[in-house]
Design an enzyme around this catalytic site. Structure first.
Site, PDB file in Angstrom:
ATOM      1  N   LYS A   1      25.149  -4.925  -1.314  1.00  0.00           N
ATOM      2  CA  LYS A   1      26.617  -5.076  -1.342  1.00  0.00           C
ATOM      3  C   LYS A   1      27.256  -4.467  -0.108  1.00  0.00           C
ATOM      4  CE  LYS A   1      26.663  -4.395  -6.364  1.00  0.00           C
ATOM      5  NZ  LYS A   1      27.040  -3.392  -7.375  1.00  0.00           N
TER       6      LYS A   1
ATOM      7  N   ARG B   1       0.809  -1.219   0.000  1.00  0.00           N
ATOM      8  CA  ARG B   1       0.000   0.000   0.000  1.00  0.00           C
ATOM      9  C   ARG B   1       0.846   1.274   0.000  1.00  0.00           C
ATOM     10  NH1 ARG B   1      -1.087  -3.897   2.319  1.00  0.00           N
ATOM     11  NH2 ARG B   1      -3.070  -4.974   2.265  1.00  0.00           N
ATOM     12  N   THR B   2       1.760   1.354   0.940  1.00  0.00           N
ATOM     13  CA  THR B   2       2.492   2.612   1.125  1.00  0.00           C
ATOM     14  C   THR B   2       3.342   2.923  -0.105  1.00  0.00           C
ATOM     15  OG1 THR B   2       2.577   2.005   3.449  1.00  0.00           O
ATOM     16  CG2 THR B   2       3.933   3.871   2.767  1.00  0.00           C
TER      17      THR B   2
ATOM     18  N   ARG C   1      11.234   3.581   4.090  1.00  0.00           N
ATOM     19  CA  ARG C   1      10.760   2.602   5.079  1.00  0.00           C
ATOM     20  C   ARG C   1      11.970   1.774   5.501  1.00  0.00           C
ATOM     21  NH1 ARG C   1       5.571  -1.290   4.730  1.00  0.00           N
ATOM     22  NH2 ARG C   1       4.654   0.714   5.272  1.00  0.00           N
TER      23      ARG C   1
ATOM     24  N   HIS D   1       4.579   5.599  11.844  1.00  0.00           N
ATOM     25  CA  HIS D   1       4.142   5.449  10.441  1.00  0.00           C
ATOM     26  C   HIS D   1       3.160   6.606  10.201  1.00  0.00           C
ATOM     27  CE1 HIS D   1       3.104   3.879   6.650  1.00  0.00           C
ATOM     28  NE2 HIS D   1       2.735   2.651   6.954  1.00  0.00           N
TER      29      HIS D   1
HETATM   30  N1   CP Z   1      -0.370  -0.176   6.029  1.00  0.00           N
HETATM   31  C1   CP Z   1       0.798  -0.415   5.413  1.00  0.00           C
HETATM   32  O1   CP Z   1       1.826   0.194   5.728  1.00  0.00           O
HETATM   33  O2   CP Z   1       0.746  -1.354   4.433  1.00  0.00           O
HETATM   34  P1   CP Z   1       1.979  -1.832   3.530  1.00  0.00           P
HETATM   35  O3   CP Z   1       2.926  -2.567   4.463  1.00  0.00           O
HETATM   36  O4   CP Z   1       1.385  -2.724   2.473  1.00  0.00           O
HETATM   37  O5   CP Z   1       2.648  -0.606   2.976  1.00  0.00           O
END
Ligand code: CP
Length: 312
Positions: free
Chosen positions: A86, A58-59, A108, A136
């Protein structure tokens, strides 16, 4: 009003007014998203890079689509297909991306504070797309957008977060924002999955799922984060689901117009039963759409900090 911050690293940094500015801008972006022609020139000439050291659907995709819908050049780097594999350090990778002309770097990473570290070392704006067990923020913002769309206000709303609160960066960002926005937040789950002293964040704690959802306006299930857990926090997933899964019987205890949310990905039958995921109270698919609108808003606002342009 403009964003006061160059980076989006955590909800804790944002004022109530800044959160509302982002949500208002996201409302305008949703009009673009729902139109036949999703192309806008808002990010023409800008470069957006997503740097993902953990899996995501999603993100990552919503940031990439947001950038494309607004005319930016965008690219993704994942740890496995890049020089990270590497042995290149996080800072060296970020500096390399920065020197290629990135305007916004979205990261992330499994380590808490990774986005803060990058922000100190690059000229680009940095967005935290999830850092370990810390925050998040963009997920929380899309949750706020969904709640505000359906309920109109946060004042005195009863919002229950259920599940693995301990390991959930979504829980932390939601609590920081929802308390700031005036909601009454309850967290619920097994003793072993609720951080000690979490009451200091302004929430009520319940170890009973039934008690926690009674008269709730919003119920948000959170994923069991097996990738971050030590062994022995609960006897088994089946046992966990028996006592803490939100199913039809549990959800009936909430208000009749309760909003059921989950950040995804959902473990069906664990955090939530399939019947509630696919039922009339579920706004989980709406959260996904709002995720694109919120990320469009953030990219717009971060690249407009020096101008007076609005997205009206
Ligand atoms: N909610 C969320 O962060 O989903 P993803 O891990 O699919 O990005």
């Amino acid at each position: 009003m403009k964003l006061q911050h160059k980076h989006i690293l955590g909800i804790g940094d944002l004022s109530k007014e800044e959160i509302c500015l982002i949500l208002d801008t996201a409302n305008n972006m949703k009009i673009v998203l729902e139109s036949k022609n999703k192309r806008t020139p808002y990010l023409q000439g800008k470069s957006i890079i997503t740097l993902f050291y953990e899996n995501s659907t999603r993100t990552r995709l919503s940031f990439e689509l947001a950038a494309k819908y607004m005319g930016a050049s965008s690219a993704n780097i994942s740890a496995s297909g890049s020089s990270v594999a590497k042995g290149e350090s996080l800072i060296d990778t970020a500096k390399t991306i920065n020197m290629m002309g990135a305007d916004v770097i979205i990261i992330r990473h499994p380590m808490a504070g990774a986005s803060h570290l990058i922000a100190k070392n690059v000229g680009a704006s940095v967005i935290n797309a999830g850092d370990g067990m810390n925050e998040h923020p963009t997920q929380a913002l899309l949750d706020f957008m969904t709640i505000r769309e359906e309920k109109g206000t946060f004042d005195d709303l009863r919002i229950t977060l259920t599940g693995d609160i301990m390991h959930s960066r979504v829980a932390k960002s939601n609590i920081l924002g929802l308390v700031k926005l005036g909601a009454r937040v309850t967290v619920a789950g097994p003793l072993t999955l609720i951080p000690k002293d979490i009451e200091k964040m302004g929430v009520r704690v319940s170890y009973s799922i039934r008690d926690s959802v009674r008269d709730a306006d919003v119920v948000m299930g959170l994923r069991i984060q097996t990738e971050r857990q030590k062994n022995g926090l609960y006897p088994s997933i089946r046992e966990y689901a028996k006592f803490f899964s939100v199913d039809d019987k549990v959800l009936k205890l909430a208000k009749p117009d309760v909003l059921l949310l989950h950040p995804g990905p959902v473990n069906r039958g664990v955090e939530l039963s399939s019947s509630v995921i696919d039922g009339p109270s579920s706004f989980i698919t709406k959260q996904v759409t709002n995720g694109v609108a919120v990320r469009m808003a953030l990219l717009f606002l971060l690249t407009r900090r020096e101008t007076n342009e609005t997205a009206d």
